[in-house]
Design a protein around this motif. Structure first.
Motif, PDB file in Angstrom:
ATOM      1  N   ALA A 226       0.822  -1.213   0.000  1.00 22.03           N
ATOM      2  CA  ALA A 226       0.000   0.000   0.000  1.00 22.03           C
ATOM      3  C   ALA A 226       0.857   1.265   0.000  1.00 22.03           C
TER       4      ALA A 226
ATOM      5  N   THR B 236      -0.882  -4.188  -6.013  1.00 25.09           N
ATOM      6  CA  THR B 236      -1.406  -4.868  -4.833  1.00 25.09           C
ATOM      7  C   THR B 236      -2.366  -5.976  -5.199  1.00 25.09           C
TER       8      THR B 236
ATOM      9  N   HIS C 167      -5.792  -7.970  -5.645  1.00 26.88           N
ATOM     10  CA  HIS C 167      -6.927  -8.052  -4.727  1.00 26.88           C
ATOM     11  C   HIS C 167      -6.431  -8.608  -3.404  1.00 26.88           C
ATOM     12  N   LEU C 168      -6.653  -7.883  -2.356  1.00 27.40           N
ATOM     13  CA  LEU C 168      -6.173  -8.288  -1.049  1.00 27.40           C
ATOM     14  C   LEU C 168      -7.134  -9.289  -0.415  1.00 27.40           C
TER      15      LEU C 168
ATOM     16  N   GLY D  76      -9.684 -11.070   1.859  1.00 26.83           N
ATOM     17  CA  GLY D  76     -10.725 -10.500   2.704  1.00 26.83           C
ATOM     18  C   GLY D  76     -11.605  -9.495   1.992  1.00 26.83           C
ATOM     19  N   THR D  77     -11.174  -9.013   0.824  1.00 30.51           N
ATOM     20  CA  THR D  77     -11.995  -8.046   0.095  1.00 30.51           C
ATOM     21  C   THR D  77     -13.008  -8.769  -0.776  1.00 30.51           C
ATOM     22  N   ALA D  78     -14.020  -8.042  -1.190  1.00 33.72           N
ATOM     23  CA  ALA D  78     -15.072  -8.632  -2.024  1.00 33.72           C
ATOM     24  C   ALA D  78     -14.503  -9.103  -3.366  1.00 33.72           C
ATOM     25  N   GLY D  79     -13.586  -8.340  -3.936  1.00 25.85           N
ATOM     26  CA  GLY D  79     -12.978  -8.729  -5.210  1.00 25.85           C
ATOM     27  C   GLY D  79     -12.186 -10.023  -5.087  1.00 25.85           C
ATOM     28  N   TYR D  80     -11.474 -10.171  -3.990  1.00 22.17           N
ATOM     29  CA  TYR D  80     -10.701 -11.395  -3.753  1.00 22.17           C
ATOM     30  C   TYR D  80     -11.625 -12.601  -3.628  1.00 22.17           C
ATOM     31  N   ARG D  81     -12.708 -12.444  -2.881  1.00 23.89           N
ATOM     32  CA  ARG D  81     -13.673 -13.547  -2.727  1.00 23.89           C
ATOM     33  C   ARG D  81     -14.272 -13.927  -4.077  1.00 23.89           C
TER      34      ARG D  81
END
Length: 109
Positions: A11, A19, A21-22, A24-29
């Protein structure tokens, strides 16, 4: 003694750092769900011909044992390919491999 600065994190590393998709984020899921569905679809498609094996044996006048080679060879090819592509993806990154795969799938007859 002066305190040492904290190492840069994705960051704070600057605009050149990616970075992605980290966790825990919606995009990662969403990506994880999509990748799981793609993996499941791969195996479903590989084994979809299993119910057709008796018909394949009859249609091509081969033994049922030879008909099962359609599944065996596909599974073996996937296993060998994954053994090669896994280390390559660590070296060149996953994104270039996905882009190259999509390109070659697109131009395949």
């Amino acid at each position: 003694m002066s305190p040492t600065p904290d190492p840069p994190t994705p960051a704070t590393a600057g605009p050149a750092a990616s970075t992605g998709h980290l966790p825990g984020t919606a995009g990662y899921r969403l990506i994880m769900i999509s990748m799981s569905a793609a993996g499941m679809a791969t195996f479903v498609l590989m084994y979809a011909t299993q119910a057709l094996l008796p018909e394949l044996a009859t249609a091509f006048s081969i033994s049922p044992t030879k008909a099962t080679l359609s599944i065996t060879i596909t599974t073996a090819a996937l296993a060998v390919t994954l053994l090669v592509v896994g280390p390559v993806s660590e070296y060149v990154g996953r994104t270039p491999l996905v882009v190259a795969s999509a390109f070659f799938i697109d131009i395949a007859p």
